[in-house]
Design a protein around this motif. Sequence first.
Motif, PDB file in Angstrom:
ATOM      1  N   ILE A  32       0.863  -1.181   0.000  1.00 14.55           N
ATOM      2  CA  ILE A  32       0.000   0.000   0.000  1.00 14.55           C
ATOM      3  C   ILE A  32       0.898   1.229   0.000  1.00 14.55           C
ATOM      4  CG2 ILE A  32      -1.866   1.213   1.166  1.00 14.55           C
ATOM      5  CD1 ILE A  32      -2.627  -1.389   2.515  1.00 14.55           C
ATOM      6  N   SER A  33       0.773   2.051  -1.028  1.00 17.43           N
ATOM      7  CA  SER A  33       1.615   3.237  -1.181  1.00 17.43           C
ATOM      8  C   SER A  33       0.778   4.508  -1.084  1.00 17.43           C
ATOM      9  CB  SER A  33       2.348   3.191  -2.530  1.00 17.43           C
ATOM     10  OG  SER A  33       3.056   1.992  -2.679  1.00 17.43           O
ATOM     11  N   ASN A  34       1.491   5.633  -1.023  1.00 19.33           N
ATOM     12  CA  ASN A  34       0.900   6.982  -0.950  1.00 19.33           C
ATOM     13  C   ASN A  34       0.141   7.194   0.360  1.00 19.33           C
ATOM     14  OD1 ASN A  34       0.722   9.516  -2.081  1.00 19.33           O
ATOM     15  ND2 ASN A  34      -1.244   9.116  -3.072  1.00 19.33           N
ATOM     16  N   LEU A  35       0.745   6.720   1.443  1.00 20.98           N
ATOM     17  CA  LEU A  35       0.176   6.954   2.774  1.00 20.98           C
ATOM     18  C   LEU A  35       0.712   8.270   3.325  1.00 20.98           C
ATOM     19  CD1 LEU A  35       0.618   3.366   4.234  1.00 20.98           C
ATOM     20  CD2 LEU A  35      -1.489   4.373   3.372  1.00 20.98           C
ATOM     21  N   SER A  36      -0.035   8.892   4.206  1.00 15.39           N
ATOM     22  CA  SER A  36       0.379  10.146   4.800  1.00 15.39           C
ATOM     23  C   SER A  36       1.418   9.912   5.888  1.00 15.39           C
ATOM     24  CB  SER A  36      -0.825  10.882   5.386  1.00 15.39           C
ATOM     25  OG  SER A  36      -1.392  10.135   6.450  1.00 15.39           O
ATOM     26  N   GLU A  37       2.133  10.979   6.248  1.00 10.00           N
ATOM     27  CA  GLU A  37       3.170  10.866   7.272  1.00 10.00           C
ATOM     28  C   GLU A  37       2.608  10.531   8.649  1.00 10.00           C
ATOM     29  OE1 GLU A  37       5.302  14.508   7.245  1.00 10.00           O
ATOM     30  OE2 GLU A  37       6.446  14.026   5.425  1.00 10.00           O
ATOM     31  N   SER A  96      -2.500   3.719  -3.506  1.00 11.02           N
ATOM     32  CA  SER A  96      -2.071   2.850  -4.594  1.00 11.02           C
ATOM     33  C   SER A  96      -1.729   1.488  -3.988  1.00 11.02           C
ATOM     34  CB  SER A  96      -0.863   3.446  -5.320  1.00 11.02           C
ATOM     35  OG  SER A  96      -0.390   2.546  -6.308  1.00 11.02           O
ATOM     36  N   VAL A  97      -2.445   0.444  -4.401  1.00 14.84           N
ATOM     37  CA  VAL A  97      -2.289  -0.890  -3.833  1.00 14.84           C
ATOM     38  C   VAL A  97      -1.959  -1.856  -4.961  1.00 14.84           C
ATOM     39  CG1 VAL A  97      -3.325  -2.667  -2.392  1.00 14.84           C
ATOM     40  CG2 VAL A  97      -3.982  -0.274  -2.075  1.00 14.84           C
ATOM     41  N   LYS A 107       0.229 -10.554   9.288  1.00 12.95           N
ATOM     42  CA  LYS A 107       1.177  -9.555   9.782  1.00 12.95           C
ATOM     43  C   LYS A 107       1.114  -8.300   8.922  1.00 12.95           C
ATOM     44  CE  LYS A 107       5.008 -11.709   7.242  1.00 12.95           C
ATOM     45  NZ  LYS A 107       6.399 -12.223   7.350  1.00 12.95           N
ATOM     46  N   MET A 108       1.630  -7.205   9.494  1.00  9.60           N
ATOM     47  CA  MET A 108       1.676  -5.926   8.811  1.00  9.60           C
ATOM     48  C   MET A 108       3.038  -5.292   9.065  1.00  9.60           C
ATOM     49  SD  MET A 108      -2.034  -4.157   9.518  1.00  9.60           S
ATOM     50  CE  MET A 108      -1.508  -3.798  11.191  1.00  9.60           C
ATOM     51  N   TYR A 109       3.454  -4.448   8.140  1.00  7.20           N
ATOM     52  CA  TYR A 109       4.704  -3.696   8.303  1.00  7.20           C
ATOM     53  C   TYR A 109       4.488  -2.289   7.769  1.00  7.20           C
ATOM     54  CZ  TYR A 109       9.379  -1.877   7.485  1.00  7.20           C
ATOM     55  OH  TYR A 109      10.492  -1.073   7.462  1.00  7.20           O
ATOM     56  N   LEU A 110       4.646  -1.291   8.658  1.00 11.82           N
ATOM     57  CA  LEU A 110       4.523   0.113   8.285  1.00 11.82           C
ATOM     58  C   LEU A 110       5.914   0.739   8.294  1.00 11.82           C
ATOM     59  CD1 LEU A 110       2.611   2.523   7.665  1.00 11.82           C
ATOM     60  CD2 LEU A 110       2.577   2.981  10.122  1.00 11.82           C
ATOM     61  N   ALA A 111       6.386   1.170   7.161  1.00 10.05           N
ATOM     62  CA  ALA A 111       7.728   1.743   7.051  1.00 10.05           C
ATOM     63  C   ALA A 111       7.761   3.112   7.714  1.00 10.05           C
ATOM     64  CB  ALA A 111       8.131   1.859   5.580  1.00 10.05           C
ATOM     65  N   GLY A 120       5.447   6.474   3.803  1.00  9.59           N
ATOM     66  CA  GLY A 120       4.487   6.545   2.716  1.00  9.59           C
ATOM     67  C   GLY A 120       4.056   5.203   2.156  1.00  9.59           C
ATOM     68  N   PHE A 121       4.554   4.087   2.717  1.00  7.24           N
ATOM     69  CA  PHE A 121       4.134   2.783   2.206  1.00  7.24           C
ATOM     70  C   PHE A 121       4.110   1.775   3.350  1.00  7.24           C
ATOM     71  CE2 PHE A 121       8.709   2.774   1.958  1.00  7.24           C
ATOM     72  CZ  PHE A 121       9.081   1.485   2.323  1.00  7.24           C
ATOM     73  N   ALA A 122       3.402   0.662   3.099  1.00  9.08           N
ATOM     74  CA  ALA A 122       3.274  -0.404   4.096  1.00  9.08           C
ATOM     75  C   ALA A 122       2.988  -1.706   3.372  1.00  9.08           C
ATOM     76  CB  ALA A 122       2.162  -0.089   5.091  1.00  9.08           C
TER      77      ALA A 122
END
Length: 268
Positions: free
Chosen positions: A192-197, A260-261, A216-220, A230-232
């Motif tokens: 998942i891209s274009n995430l807010s700060e 954007s996924v 599981k999840m990973y948030l950069a 901005g992506f995860a």
Amino acid sequence: MAAMKSIKTSWADEVEDYVDGLPPSKEYTEGGYKYVTEYKYNEEGKKTKVVRTYKVEKQIVPKSVARRRTWAKFGDSREDKPGPNSHTTMAAEEIFMHFIGSKEFEQNHEPLLDASKNIAKCRICNGEHWSVNCPYKGTSMDSKTLMENKATAAAAAVVGDSSKTGKYVPPFMKDGGKGISRERDDSSAVRISNLSESMTEADLEELVKKIGPHTKMYLAREKNTGLCKGFAYVHFKFRKDAAAAIEILNGHGYDHLILSVEWSKPQA
């Protein structure tokens, strides 16, 4: 007694009486023409007399144009008389514009598109209008209810017959997902891209939990500031839920941004 005869003198002799040697310009109107007489020095330093003739015409102009002509002049033309000054203003050819109404335009131009066909398609409720004008925008249907409906439809499409043409199905999703073997199971992971700060793990959890269970999840995040890059990555338990997430969230508006996924690319 003899009548006195008028003696005509040269204009060059008459201008000698002025202090600066040049009399002021004169103008008068006669027979629909305006005559302007000016005196100046030429390049050789000699006195010259210039007579300009203007044709006087009356034109009807808008009130705004007439009001603008009454404005006080400034700069090098602040002491000039009304009208353009040839020394500071260059009059070009006048351009006349013809304004037409909408009805006249429609009569002279054929329609480019068929008015009977509506090209708008709402992303929220699939109605025949633009998404920005959707009556359900900003409501619960825009976020939760709509996502659940799309998840059910996307999951049914994935587990259905993949032999039908018209829609691409990844190889690892064909025949029960046995098309490609990988050392690391990324077949049900999405990026998942274009995430807010300001994105947090709790927000990411809230975003994907309605679609299906995930492992599981990973948030950069940035190392110094801790803000989201901005992506995860999200690893779903089932591949059909990952496909549903791409179908639902790709192009979805979230936190004033368009998400954007896509499928997560396997590591080399």
